[in-house]
Design an enzyme around this catalytic site. Sequence first.
Site, PDB file in Angstrom:
ATOM      1  N   ASP A  14      27.010 -70.650  39.412  1.00  0.00           N
ATOM      2  CA  ASP A  14      27.173 -69.377  40.118  1.00  0.00           C
ATOM      3  C   ASP A  14      27.046 -69.635  41.617  1.00  0.00           C
ATOM      4  O   ASP A  14      26.005 -70.082  42.096  1.00  0.00           O
ATOM      5  CB  ASP A  14      26.101 -68.394  39.649  1.00  0.00           C
ATOM      6  CG  ASP A  14      26.371 -66.967  40.105  1.00  0.00           C
ATOM      7  OD1 ASP A  14      27.452 -66.710  40.671  1.00  0.00           O
ATOM      8  OD2 ASP A  14      25.491 -66.104  39.894  1.00  0.00           O
ATOM      9  N   ASP A 108      33.781 -66.776  41.566  1.00  0.00           N
ATOM     10  CA  ASP A 108      32.565 -67.462  42.005  1.00  0.00           C
ATOM     11  C   ASP A 108      31.627 -67.915  40.890  1.00  0.00           C
ATOM     12  O   ASP A 108      30.509 -68.355  41.161  1.00  0.00           O
ATOM     13  CB  ASP A 108      31.787 -66.581  42.984  1.00  0.00           C
ATOM     14  CG  ASP A 108      31.313 -65.283  42.344  1.00  0.00           C
ATOM     15  OD1 ASP A 108      31.854 -64.903  41.290  1.00  0.00           O
ATOM     16  OD2 ASP A 108      30.408 -64.646  42.909  1.00  0.00           O
ATOM     17  N   GLU A 109      32.040 -67.848  39.646  1.00  0.00           N
ATOM     18  CA  GLU A 109      31.166 -68.323  38.579  1.00  0.00           C
ATOM     19  C   GLU A 109      31.980 -68.789  37.374  1.00  0.00           C
ATOM     20  O   GLU A 109      33.087 -68.314  37.126  1.00  0.00           O
ATOM     21  CB  GLU A 109      30.141 -67.272  38.165  1.00  0.00           C
ATOM     22  CG  GLU A 109      30.732 -65.984  37.636  1.00  0.00           C
ATOM     23  CD  GLU A 109      29.660 -65.006  37.157  1.00  0.00           C
ATOM     24  OE1 GLU A 109      28.676 -65.458  36.527  1.00  0.00           O
ATOM     25  OE2 GLU A 109      29.826 -63.804  37.396  1.00  0.00           O
TER      26      GLU A 109
END
Length: 365
Positions: A14, A108-109
């Site tokens: 993350d 983003d993860e």
Amino acid sequence: MVTNLPLRKIIHVDMDAFYASVEQMDKPELKGKPIAVGGGGKRGVVSAASYEARKFGVKSAMSGSLAIKFCPELIFVRPNFERYSEISKQIRRIFFDYTDLVEPLSLDEAYLDVTKNKKGNPSASLIAKEIRARIFNEIGLTASAGISINKFIAKVASDYNKPNGQKTVNPEEVIQFLEQLDIRKFYGVGKVTAEKMYQKGIFTGADLKLKTLEYLEINFGKSGRYYFNIVRGIHYSEVKPYRIRKSLAAERTFSENLSSEVFMLEKLEHIANEVSRRLKKNKVAGKTITLKIKYSDFTLQTRSKTLTYFISDKSLILETAKQLLYQEKLNNSVRLLGISLSNLNTEKKELPKQKSVSAQLKFEF
């Protein structure tokens, strides 16, 4: 320890305050300052906040006006999603150096299954550390990671030592880790559900574990079985490298509320054009067109129509959206319009098979 379950080595990576961190990386004058990506003013919404801004209570989905009240020195930056997507692809290329079993959740993860990995490294913890170091050295951003036997625990663990940290929950530590966890930290337990659990005396995983399956299903419906399983470390979901897109949409919030359909036609044309552009970029088409209407009192309404053929052309999308707009009278003035296409012509792809590892084997993390 969780037994009789397929054990995997799952990493959840993350990125730390991704949008805001990219802006601070690209604009050195913003480093160390409280920034919010999104719109300021009474109509704007915060998409992401830097850690400097979060100290003042600024967070995503907060109105720009409230964010300014919390942090008068807050600097608003317009989002640049093309740039975020570019950086996300660079990060993903690093992931694929270790495994093909990568499941992105957003820009983003992502989840990574490294049970068997390209480096031949038996330690998922060391792989996570190496990945985070490469993201920092090669791109300039920090990431946090959670490492455990399944996606659920890895996801929870990745938030444990944020920012720029990681947390490993070994097989023999799973039950104790979950029992001590505040119920608000359980992935899948939202704010409303957490409040309901509090009212019923459920504050930690240990409290949740005391409740029977019957009790949880009566009080929390279909989610009851999910809560019953996860607090025992039971989560079978595999890392799915190919996430089949089910819909594609675009929407726009207006600076002033619109009170007549006539004023909305120009806005719909721009939205239809953006949806068409995204469809063609992704090489997909859809049959079901949905018009999203958010009124000035924040109530939401959707109107849908399913065609007998797939479309991606702007003119056909716009024509159908117009029909939906005039389908019935508006309830109030309108602050947001959106168009989405679903029922897409995406075909299912066969996923790489994941082999289970017996819980009885030595499982080094």
